[in-house]
Scaffold this active site. Structure first.
Site, PDB file in Angstrom:
ATOM      1  N   CYS A  83      41.084  71.814 -58.929  1.00  0.00           N
ATOM      2  CA  CYS A  83      40.223  71.346 -57.836  1.00  0.00           C
ATOM      3  C   CYS A  83      40.911  71.428 -56.477  1.00  0.00           C
ATOM      4  O   CYS A  83      40.464  70.802 -55.511  1.00  0.00           O
ATOM      5  CB  CYS A  83      39.732  69.922 -58.099  1.00  0.00           C
ATOM      6  SG  CYS A  83      38.794  69.772 -59.648  1.00  0.00           S
ATOM      7  N   TYR A  93      39.312  74.720 -64.536  1.00  0.00           N
ATOM      8  CA  TYR A  93      39.451  75.403 -65.829  1.00  0.00           C
ATOM      9  C   TYR A  93      38.495  74.793 -66.838  1.00  0.00           C
ATOM     10  O   TYR A  93      38.331  73.571 -66.889  1.00  0.00           O
ATOM     11  CB  TYR A  93      40.885  75.282 -66.349  1.00  0.00           C
ATOM     12  CG  TYR A  93      41.038  75.699 -67.795  1.00  0.00           C
ATOM     13  CD1 TYR A  93      41.099  77.043 -68.147  1.00  0.00           C
ATOM     14  CD2 TYR A  93      41.080  74.745 -68.813  1.00  0.00           C
ATOM     15  CE1 TYR A  93      41.210  77.434 -69.476  1.00  0.00           C
ATOM     16  CE2 TYR A  93      41.195  75.123 -70.139  1.00  0.00           C
ATOM     17  CZ  TYR A  93      41.253  76.467 -70.462  1.00  0.00           C
ATOM     18  OH  TYR A  93      41.346  76.853 -71.781  1.00  0.00           O
TER      19      TYR A  93
END
Length: 231
Positions: free
Chosen positions: A179, A87
């Site tokens: 991730c 993000y």
């Protein structure tokens, strides 16, 4: 000044992700042609979730529905960088180094470790003891990720880069599995310090750390001068 070691800084403010991607492509081609020195782009993005190559065929790490993302004004964008999903948003310092790693740094793993080292030094300038986690990429404070790294290298010219949480709205990371790593959290400089941190100070620290780690020289003119860190 040795132009091959020069690092030109571009402080760009807030830039939509697609525009920053196109700018990187242009600068990569110019760097390949030797038309410009190494570049460091420093900026922030409007809210966006980016998908690395690992997330192209599997978007299970995007937890929010397309409708929920639309309601919150969060864009979804596929990228050419390595890694999974992350993000970007206001309060996060994004750095895109356009570096020529030739002749002495043609090692992808070393490049990623050097980015981590520079960001660890940035955290240290603010009194934060950050570090690495074996087997994982990025910069961590305990169990929480402070900075994410995802890079692309073409003919040893780098693009994409790092995202350092300064005053980011950490709730937005709940829209994804950051991730693709489960069981860990995220943090920011402001959460760790308990106060507001000026973005300009973090930019200055990043410039100084990256120039030192990569052996580059930054022209000290009015536009590019690294700002002192406010501790």
């Amino acid at each position: 000044m040795d132009v091959d070691r020069e690092l030109q800084i571009r402080r760009l403010g807030t830039v939509p992700y697609a525009e920053a991607l196109e700018l990187q492509k242009e600068l990569v081609e110019a760097r390949k042609a030797g038309a410009i020195p190494d570049q460091l782009l420093l900026l922030q993005h409007p809210p966006v979730i980016t998908l690395g190559v690992k997330a192209r065929s599997d978007r299970s790490h995007v937890l929010a529905s397309p409708e929920a993302l639309d309601e919150q004004g969060v864009e979804l964008f596929e990228t050419g960088r390595g890694g999974d999903v992350t993000y970007h948003g206001p309060g996060q310092l994004v750095g895109y180094p356009i570096f020529d790693l030739r002749p002495d740094r043609c090692d992808v793993h070393r490049y990623v470790r050097d980015l981590e080292e520079a960001l660890i030094r940035v955290a240290a300038l603010f009194g934060i003891a950050a570090g690495r986690v074996p087997g994982l990429t990025g910069v961590w404070v305990g169990n929480d990720k402070l900075a994410a790294i995802g890079v692309r290298i073409s003919r040893w010219i780098t693009s994409h880069g790092f995202a350092l949480n300064v005053g980011t709205n950490l709730d937005r990371f709940g829209l994804i599995v950051p991730c693709g790593i489960t069981g860990r959290g995220v943090t920011s400089l402001e959460v760790l310090l308990g106060r507001t941190v000026p973005m300009q100070s973090v930019e200055g620290a990043a410039i100084e750390a990256l120039a030192l780690v990569f052996g580059r020289t930054v022209p000290h003119d009015r536009q590019n001068r690294a700002q002192s860190v406010e501790l």
